[in-house]
Motif scaffolding. Structure first.
Motif, PDB file in Angstrom:
ATOM      1  N   ARG A 107       0.821  -1.211   0.000  1.00 51.47           N
ATOM      2  CA  ARG A 107       0.000   0.000   0.000  1.00 51.47           C
ATOM      3  C   ARG A 107       0.858   1.265   0.000  1.00 51.47           C
ATOM      4  O   ARG A 107       0.462   2.294  -0.557  1.00 51.47           O
ATOM      5  CB  ARG A 107      -0.910   0.024   1.225  1.00 51.47           C
ATOM      6  N   THR A 108       2.003   1.201   0.675  1.00 47.97           N
ATOM      7  CA  THR A 108       2.871   2.385   0.762  1.00 47.97           C
ATOM      8  C   THR A 108       4.022   2.331  -0.237  1.00 47.97           C
ATOM      9  O   THR A 108       4.964   3.126  -0.160  1.00 47.97           O
ATOM     10  CB  THR A 108       3.430   2.552   2.190  1.00 47.97           C
ATOM     11  N   ALA A 109       3.959   1.372  -1.169  1.00 48.99           N
ATOM     12  CA  ALA A 109       4.891   1.274  -2.302  1.00 48.99           C
ATOM     13  C   ALA A 109       6.331   0.988  -1.888  1.00 48.99           C
ATOM     14  O   ALA A 109       7.274   1.436  -2.541  1.00 48.99           O
ATOM     15  CB  ALA A 109       4.828   2.551  -3.155  1.00 48.99           C
ATOM     16  N   HIS A 112       9.197  -3.756  -2.003  1.00 44.23           N
ATOM     17  CA  HIS A 112      10.490  -4.217  -2.513  1.00 44.23           C
ATOM     18  C   HIS A 112      11.601  -4.111  -1.465  1.00 44.23           C
ATOM     19  O   HIS A 112      12.687  -4.667  -1.653  1.00 44.23           O
ATOM     20  CB  HIS A 112      10.885  -3.414  -3.755  1.00 44.23           C
ATOM     21  N   LEU A 113      11.342  -3.433  -0.354  1.00 44.99           N
ATOM     22  CA  LEU A 113      12.341  -3.262   0.706  1.00 44.99           C
ATOM     23  C   LEU A 113      12.184  -4.298   1.824  1.00 44.99           C
ATOM     24  O   LEU A 113      12.843  -4.193   2.858  1.00 44.99           O
ATOM     25  CB  LEU A 113      12.233  -1.852   1.308  1.00 44.99           C
ATOM     26  N   TYR A 114      11.361  -5.301   1.600  1.00 43.61           N
ATOM     27  CA  TYR A 114      11.001  -6.264   2.647  1.00 43.61           C
ATOM     28  C   TYR A 114      12.207  -6.898   3.328  1.00 43.61           C
ATOM     29  O   TYR A 114      12.224  -7.063   4.548  1.00 43.61           O
ATOM     30  CB  TYR A 114      10.121  -7.353   2.031  1.00 43.61           C
ATOM     31  N   GLU A 115      13.208  -7.233   2.563  1.00 42.67           N
ATOM     32  CA  GLU A 115      14.388  -7.901   3.122  1.00 42.67           C
ATOM     33  C   GLU A 115      15.508  -6.923   3.467  1.00 42.67           C
ATOM     34  O   GLU A 115      16.574  -7.332   3.931  1.00 42.67           O
ATOM     35  CB  GLU A 115      14.924  -8.949   2.136  1.00 42.67           C
ATOM     36  N   SER A 116      15.298  -5.640   3.247  1.00 38.01           N
ATOM     37  CA  SER A 116      16.345  -4.633   3.449  1.00 38.01           C
ATOM     38  C   SER A 116      16.542  -4.305   4.920  1.00 38.01           C
ATOM     39  O   SER A 116      15.626  -4.451   5.739  1.00 38.01           O
ATOM     40  CB  SER A 116      16.000  -3.351   2.697  1.00 38.01           C
ATOM     41  N   GLY A 124      12.515   9.112   3.223  1.00 35.89           N
ATOM     42  CA  GLY A 124      11.195   8.846   2.660  1.00 35.89           C
ATOM     43  C   GLY A 124      10.811   7.389   2.762  1.00 35.89           C
ATOM     44  O   GLY A 124       9.649   7.058   3.045  1.00 35.89           O
ATOM     45  N   GLU A 125      11.768   6.495   2.527  1.00 35.30           N
ATOM     46  CA  GLU A 125      11.494   5.059   2.631  1.00 35.30           C
ATOM     47  C   GLU A 125      11.153   4.667   4.063  1.00 35.30           C
ATOM     48  O   GLU A 125      10.237   3.877   4.304  1.00 35.30           O
ATOM     49  CB  GLU A 125      12.701   4.263   2.134  1.00 35.30           C
ATOM     50  N   THR A 126      11.888   5.239   5.010  1.00 38.15           N
ATOM     51  CA  THR A 126      11.625   4.940   6.419  1.00 38.15           C
ATOM     52  C   THR A 126      10.218   5.366   6.805  1.00 38.15           C
ATOM     53  O   THR A 126       9.488   4.624   7.480  1.00 38.15           O
ATOM     54  CB  THR A 126      12.648   5.651   7.324  1.00 38.15           C
ATOM     55  N   GLN A 127       9.810   6.559   6.376  1.00 35.90           N
ATOM     56  CA  GLN A 127       8.474   7.039   6.714  1.00 35.90           C
ATOM     57  C   GLN A 127       7.396   6.155   6.094  1.00 35.90           C
ATOM     58  O   GLN A 127       6.366   5.892   6.715  1.00 35.90           O
ATOM     59  CB  GLN A 127       8.298   8.487   6.262  1.00 35.90           C
ATOM     60  N   ARG A 128       7.634   5.669   4.896  1.00 30.09           N
ATOM     61  CA  ARG A 128       6.656   4.789   4.244  1.00 30.09           C
ATOM     62  C   ARG A 128       6.553   3.453   4.982  1.00 30.09           C
ATOM     63  O   ARG A 128       5.467   2.878   5.088  1.00 30.09           O
ATOM     64  CB  ARG A 128       7.018   4.582   2.782  1.00 30.09           C
ATOM     65  N   VAL A 129       7.675   2.967   5.500  1.00 26.12           N
ATOM     66  CA  VAL A 129       7.642   1.731   6.291  1.00 26.12           C
ATOM     67  C   VAL A 129       6.889   1.970   7.593  1.00 26.12           C
ATOM     68  O   VAL A 129       6.080   1.132   8.031  1.00 26.12           O
ATOM     69  CB  VAL A 129       9.072   1.217   6.568  1.00 26.12           C
ATOM     70  N   ASN A 237       0.537  10.781  -9.401  1.00 22.28           N
ATOM     71  CA  ASN A 237       0.970   9.419  -9.092  1.00 22.28           C
ATOM     72  C   ASN A 237       1.793   9.445  -7.816  1.00 22.28           C
ATOM     73  O   ASN A 237       1.947  10.489  -7.176  1.00 22.28           O
ATOM     74  CB  ASN A 237       1.746   8.808 -10.264  1.00 22.28           C
ATOM     75  N   LEU A 238       2.368   8.277  -7.437  1.00 26.11           N
ATOM     76  CA  LEU A 238       3.112   8.199  -6.180  1.00 26.11           C
ATOM     77  C   LEU A 238       4.358   9.071  -6.173  1.00 26.11           C
ATOM     78  O   LEU A 238       4.911   9.377  -5.129  1.00 26.11           O
ATOM     79  CB  LEU A 238       3.508   6.741  -5.895  1.00 26.11           C
ATOM     80  N   HIS A 239       4.816   9.453  -7.368  1.00 26.16           N
ATOM     81  CA  HIS A 239       6.018  10.290  -7.451  1.00 26.16           C
ATOM     82  C   HIS A 239       5.681  11.781  -7.459  1.00 26.16           C
ATOM     83  O   HIS A 239       6.566  12.620  -7.565  1.00 26.16           O
ATOM     84  CB  HIS A 239       6.817   9.932  -8.702  1.00 26.16           C
ATOM     85  N   GLY A 240       4.395  12.083  -7.345  1.00 26.60           N
ATOM     86  CA  GLY A 240       3.977  13.482  -7.312  1.00 26.60           C
ATOM     87  C   GLY A 240       3.767  14.099  -8.676  1.00 26.60           C
ATOM     88  O   GLY A 240       3.470  15.278  -8.793  1.00 26.60           O
ATOM     89  N   ASP A 241       3.913  13.292  -9.746  1.00 24.05           N
ATOM     90  CA  ASP A 241       3.746  13.803 -11.091  1.00 24.05           C
ATOM     91  C   ASP A 241       2.264  13.896 -11.444  1.00 24.05           C
ATOM     92  O   ASP A 241       1.457  13.075 -11.015  1.00 24.05           O
ATOM     93  CB  ASP A 241       4.450  12.891 -12.111  1.00 24.05           C
ATOM     94  N   VAL A 242       1.919  14.875 -12.266  1.00 21.40           N
ATOM     95  CA  VAL A 242       0.538  15.014 -12.725  1.00 21.40           C
ATOM     96  C   VAL A 242       0.241  13.914 -13.727  1.00 21.40           C
ATOM     97  O   VAL A 242       1.008  13.670 -14.657  1.00 21.40           O
ATOM     98  CB  VAL A 242       0.306  16.397 -13.365  1.00 21.40           C
TER      99      VAL A 242
END
Length: 257
Positions: A107-109, A112-116, A124-129, A237-242
């Motif tokens: 849900r938070t995209a 792919h960091l599951y094993e990291s 940004g990745e930490t906040q999404r986790v 989108n998730l990257h903030g692009d229109v």
């Protein structure tokens, strides 16, 4: 009628003889995104903790809808640098099943960091986790204390967009604290300006012109926030692009990101 998830009736918190939160009235309903703003020491985090039941109140009453499920993203979380900790293990500490943990990360995209290692993630990745961790219980109310702290400006815009998407997909309420007035004014539905007491509250376009807001943050800030705030008539989108949409009109930003 929209379901009220949490209602604060004349809530005060006094600590060590000092008034931290003073006679606050607030209702957070399903579908709301309410942002609490105010100077340092205004009592914002104390208010959030009272809503969560982590801080006892001195007077007033807090009513929570029966069976209310809460998801919480704290302002600070310290990971012991010498302790190996993967995202997988961190999520497992919630007690949720691996499938639910993976679904929340999806849900938070950041699936792919599951094993990291949690220590090697960007801000940004930490906040999404951390947000994913708060989602495993399918919360009715998502509570975030400075969710974009330590994230660059582009990442902040993406996080606020993610929060809106989660509000829509989960049909939950959201209450958060933020210091970034420009981005928040574009991302939130309602604003509560706190300085121990509620200085002003309402829709962003109203708040930016309120004399109490101007007095607290200054005319320059108030004017720039009023110019920046706009209604979304397109998608991101998730990257903030229109995202192109033939049925949407162009939205003109009058201030730089």
């Amino acid at each position: 009628m929209t379901e009220a998830l949490v209602t604060l009736d004349d809530v005060s918190v006094t600590l060590g003889g000092q008034s931290i939160v003073d006679h606050v009235q607030l209702t957070v309903s399903r579908g709301d995104i309410i942002t609490v703003i105010g100077p340092n020491g205004a009592g914002k985090t104390t208010l959030i903790k009272a809503i969560l039941g982590l801080q006892s109140i001195s007077s007033g009453r807090i009513r929570r809808t029966p069976g209310l499920r809460l998801g919480y993203v704290p302002q600070h979380i310290h990971f012991q640098p010498t302790l190996p900790l993967t995202v997988k293990r961190f999520m497992a500490l919630t007690g949720a099943s691996p499938a639910n943990c993976r679904a929340a990360l999806e849900r938070t995209a950041v699936n792919h960091l599951y094993e990291s290692s949690i220590h090697h993630l960007s801000g940004g990745e930490t906040q999404r986790v951390l947000i994913a961790r708060a989602l495993v219980r399918q919360p009715d109310l998502l509570v975030l204390d400075e969710p974009a702290q330590g994230v660059d400006v582009n990442g902040q815009a993406e996080l606020y967009e993610l929060i809106r998407e989660l509000r829509d997909s989960l049909d939950c309420g959201v209450i958060m604290i933020s210091h970034d007035l420009h981005l928040v004014m574009a991302a939130t539905d309602k604003v509560l300006c706190l300085n121990q007491h509620v200085c002003c509250s309402g829709y962003p376009e109203q708040i930016s012109h309120d004399p109490a807001f101007v007095e607290l943050f200054g005319r320059h800030v108030a004017d720039s926030v009023a110019i920046y705030h706009h209604h979304h008539n397109h998608d991101h989108n998730l990257h903030g692009d229109v995202v192109d949409n033939a049925q949407t009109e162009t939205c003109h930003h009058h201030a730089s990101h």
